[in-house]
Design an enzyme around this catalytic site. Structure first.
Site, PDB file in Angstrom:
ATOM      1  CB  ALA A  47      25.168 -14.355   5.547  1.00 31.95           C
ATOM      2  CD  GLU A  48      19.073 -16.042   2.407  1.00 34.06           C
ATOM      3  OE1 GLU A  48      18.066 -15.811   3.085  1.00 34.06           O
ATOM      4  OE2 GLU A  48      19.081 -16.030   1.167  1.00 34.06           O
ATOM      5  CG  ASN A  49      25.424 -16.922   1.919  1.00 37.26           C
ATOM      6  OD1 ASN A  49      25.054 -16.109   2.759  1.00 37.26           O
ATOM      7  ND2 ASN A  49      26.577 -16.814   1.302  1.00 37.26           N
ATOM      8  CB  SER A  89      22.305 -21.757   7.088  1.00 34.26           C
ATOM      9  OG  SER A  89      22.112 -20.369   7.103  1.00 34.26           O
TER      10      SER A  89
END
Lengths: 220, 232
Positions: A47-49, A89
């Site tokens: 997940a990008e976060n 990330s």
């Protein structure tokens, strides 16, 4: 009017592109449903976060506000998961460390151009991580409805909305079809149950080449 | 070394009109909510805010929290971020946005955090393929590197960084929790003054050096957050 497959079925079909051992990313919208079909698989969802190893949505009553997905919903982390900063990330995203990403779209062109950040509404546009994912992931799979709310094709010759990335989409999974973006154009690989290749072509602006192995999208 | 200040109000006392302020957090996860509340109470105006989102809505009450509270209080001149989000439905945002009293610079998320990292690392900029062929490339230097088109992006520095950690010691060593880490360790080194709010304040020596995420070297002040809502 005939109906194509559901959003869940689109996500389920898209999830079949994932092979065991892969690290994959999911974006907003229909892509957000993909992890629900990867439970139990030997796959890590990024997940990008900053989560590597994102699991399904948290159950009611078990939400942890410190554990959310890219859509800001409380999620879970699978055993073996890891947390990274935004810097790491996006190193993962831009640096080609993801086998695949699933993104939503307003439009995809016949060359695989993607437009998914500034659409028809009067909302305030924002691309989040989509432009980085479009250039960085090894493979971009778009999951979307085949046409917009007015029935206009979203697979077009040229995108009229501002681009997220050029020539970045490999595969398009919609409620009507699975279409591969090849060097010489779009190949219709699968159709939704009850639909013909001609019907899919009518809902698509550029010409489709029907694959000799054309088949129906298998149910989830 | 003891960098602890008594309250969030005291921590933000020097953030004056026109300051450039970075805020950690993704959505409402890992935001420095006590420092934001204190900055709202202080009322400094014409702020430039650098953050991923322009606040975000609480899924339960539908209201905007995070740095969006500063917009609602008419304190923001410019926002630099990647996803303004659902704020467009609020008239207190749309009115200054339409009249250009509030300027938005919306950039890709990876470019946002790499620009911040560049400022922290003393670099003059970087070339990225992100945004090539899109409106993001307009007005930027382009270069073909390794056979691929790139655009030049420049560092993003702030006067103040407001970050949030799960645990901090009195010298400013910080440990984050889960995805609340996000922008906090990226922003902590990228500002002239970095203020860290922590849920748990520990004595110096309490942390295993191997477990420290952000060393206190980057942190100017530490405050124990008065109240955590931790909305989502």
């Amino acid at each position: 009017m005939k109906k194509g497959i559901s959003k869940g079925a689109i996500a389920a079909r898209a999830s079949r592109e994932v092979k065991d051992g892969m690290y994959v990313n999911v974006g907003y919208g229909i892509p957000n449903l993909v992890p629900e079909y990867l439970a139990g698989r030997d796959v890590f969802v990024h997940a990008e976060n900053g989560i590597i190893g994102m699991g399904p949505l948290a159950r009611k009553g078990q939400e942890d506000p410190d554990v959310v997905n890219a859509a800001k919903q409380p999620v879970t982390i699978v055993p073996g998961g890891a947390i990274v900063s935004q810097s790491d990330s996006f190193m993962i995203i831009r640096g080609g460390h993801l086998a695949m990403t699933f993104l939503g779209a307003f439009q995809v062109s016949e060359r695989g151009d993607l437009a998914n950040w500034k659409g028809p509404g009067d909302g305030i546009p924002g691309m989040g991580g989509a432009m980085d994912l479009a250039v960085g992931a090894k493979r971009v799979v778009v999951t979307m409805t085949h046409t917009d709310k007015d029935g206009a094709p979203k697979i077009v010759k040229e995108c009229s909305f501002p681009l997220t990335g050029r020539k970045c989409v490999s595969l398009i999974v919609t409620d009507l079809a699975v279409i591969r973006v090849a060097d010489n154009g779009l190949i219709l690989e699968e159709v939704a149950p009850g639909f013909t290749a001609a019907e899919v072509q009518r809902a698509t602006e550029p010409a489709l080449t029907v694959s000799p192995g054309l088949k129906e999208i298998a149910p989830p | 070394m003891d960098k602890v200040v008594k309250s969030s109000d005291e921590a933000v006392a020097d953030i004056g009109d026109g300051a450039v302020v970075m805020s950690g957090g993704f959505g409402l996860c890992g935001i420095p909510e006590n420092l934001i509340r204190a900055l709202v109470a202080k009322g400094s105006r014409n702020l430039t805010i650098i953050a991923n989102n322009l606040g975000s809505t609480d899924s339960k009450d539908g209201k905007i929290y995070g740095v969006g509270l500063l917009v609602r209080n008419a304190q923001v001149r410019k926002f630099i971020g990647s996803f303004p989000g659902p704020i467009a439905k609020f008239p207190w945002f749309m009115e200054p946005y339409r009249s250009k009293a509030l300027e938005l610079e919306i950039i890709p998320q990876g470019t946002l955090n790499e620009r911040i990292r560049c400022a922290a690392a003393g670099l003059g900029g970087f070339y990225t393929p992100t945004g090539v062929g899109t409106p993001i490339e307009e007005g930027k230097e382009k270069r073909v590197l390794g056979g691929r088109e790139h655009i030049l992006e420049l560092p993003l520095h702030a006067d103040f960084a407001l970050v949030k950690a799960h645990r901090g010691d009195r010298s400013g060593n910080l440990i984050y929790r889960r995805s609340a880490r996000n922008y906090n360790p990226v922003m902590a080194p990228a500002a002239s003054v970095t203020i860290a709010e922590v849920e748990e304040l520990c004595e110096v020596g309490a942390f295993d050096p191997d477990g420290v995420h952000t060393p206190g070297l980057f942190v100017s002040m530490v405050v124990k957050g008065e109240r955590y809502e931790k909305r989502y």
